[in-house]
Motif scaffolding. Structure first.
Motif, PDB file in Angstrom:
ATOM      1  N   LYS A  63       1.478 -10.656   6.992  1.00  0.00           N
ATOM      2  CA  LYS A  63       1.630 -10.532   8.444  1.00  0.00           C
ATOM      3  C   LYS A  63       0.883 -11.636   9.188  1.00  0.00           C
ATOM      4  CE  LYS A  63       3.428  -7.498  10.029  1.00  0.00           C
ATOM      5  NZ  LYS A  63       4.872  -7.417  10.379  1.00  0.00           N
ATOM      6  N   LYS A 100       0.655  -1.730   6.634  1.00  0.00           N
ATOM      7  CA  LYS A 100       1.682  -2.723   6.283  1.00  0.00           C
ATOM      8  C   LYS A 100       1.071  -4.054   5.862  1.00  0.00           C
ATOM      9  CE  LYS A 100       6.146  -4.366   7.983  1.00  0.00           C
ATOM     10  NZ  LYS A 100       7.101  -4.321   9.124  1.00  0.00           N
ATOM     11  N   TYR A 101      -0.025  -4.439   6.524  1.00  0.00           N
ATOM     12  CA  TYR A 101      -0.668  -5.729   6.261  1.00  0.00           C
ATOM     13  C   TYR A 101      -1.199  -5.851   4.829  1.00  0.00           C
ATOM     14  CZ  TYR A 101      -5.013  -3.109   6.856  1.00  0.00           C
ATOM     15  OH  TYR A 101      -6.025  -2.194   6.720  1.00  0.00           O
TER      16      TYR A 101
END
Length: 261
Positions: free
Chosen positions: A123, A117-118
């Motif tokens: 994030k 996801k990062y």
């Protein structure tokens, strides 16, 4: 017309040759063409650079082949041996100073967004996201300046999941496959080059074996064929001799092999 250049960055199965425990199987370790990293392909057309799959070995694959610029990445499916080098794309982002477009089917996209996801979303204030998520629904065209290249996804079975092969500029690349439907076979007939899965001689539930690879080659009728995703059961020199007795147009892959079409 400008030629399309493809480089076999890796032609090994999911465990490489040799395996992490040093096992070479039937492959002669004295022959450097038996040293195989996991499947990835580099495609160069004019000033456009595309990678199909980021294997866990992608860093050394890019270093070995002196590849520094990547305009887009296309994923065939979500398995670790094709995706887990994705983090290595960060220096490419720093070099290009813009996000890299990443194309995949819905299932692979969901896996990438969950696992990495990062790389797609901010994030932390210390790390910038480096990738753009793009879902493959149909043909994709990658453009750069006045040039472009179009990839058509070819859905294939890979055991109990679906994977994408890719057709582009007279080239068909199917690295992970257990079967191809009749409907999709019709789309890929008579290419200039076919690069196709050929895991081992014995039957396998998730990949094409040698007999099945030959079956599809006879159906597809390419001008030239390269066999990839090769297991440690296969020795390069022995396999090459075996293929020469069948057809001069079919050859085994090796890491670093460059073909211009």
């Amino acid at each position: 017309m400008s030629k399309t250049e493809v480089t076999i960055l890796g032609c090994g199965n999911s465990l490489d040759v040799p395996r992490i425990d040093g096992y070479w199987g039937s492959a002669n370790k004295k022959n450097p063409k038996n040293y195989r990293t996991r499947c990835s392909l580099f495609v160069k057309y004019k000033n456009i650079n595309v990678i199909i799959d980021t294997s866990p070995d992608i860093k050394n694959q890019l270093l070995k082949n002196r590849i520094k610029k990547i305009d887009a990445v296309i994923y065939t499916h979500e398995h670790a041996d094709q995706t887990h080098g994705i983090n290595e794309l960060r220096p490419i982002f720093w070099f290009n100073k813009k996000r890299i477009d990443v194309y995949s089917n819905k299932k692979t996209s969901s896996y990438l967004l969950k696992s990495f996801k990062y790389l797609f979303f901010k994030k932390s204030k210390y790390y910038e996201p480096i990738l753009n998520n793009k879902i493959i629904n149909k043909k994709i065209t990658i453009k750069k300046n006045k040039n472009s290249i179009t990839f058509e996804p070819i859905k294939v079975s890979h055991g109990d999941i679906s994977a994408n092969g890719n057709m582009f500029n007279g080239i068909v690349y199917i690295s992970n496959c257990s079967s191809i439907s009749s409907e999709n076979l019709k789309k890929i007939l008579n290419p200039n080059l076919l690069i196709i899965d050929c895991l081992k001689f014995k039957k396998n539930a998730t990949h094409l074996n040698f007999k099945k690879s030959l079956y599809y080659i006879n159906k597809i009728k390419p001008k030239k064929t390269i066999l990839t995703n090769l297991h440690s059961d296969i020795d390069y020199s022995s396999f090459k001799k075996k293929l020469e007795m069948i057809s001069k147009k079919i050859k085994p892959a090796f890491d670093g092999l460059i073909i211009k079409i």
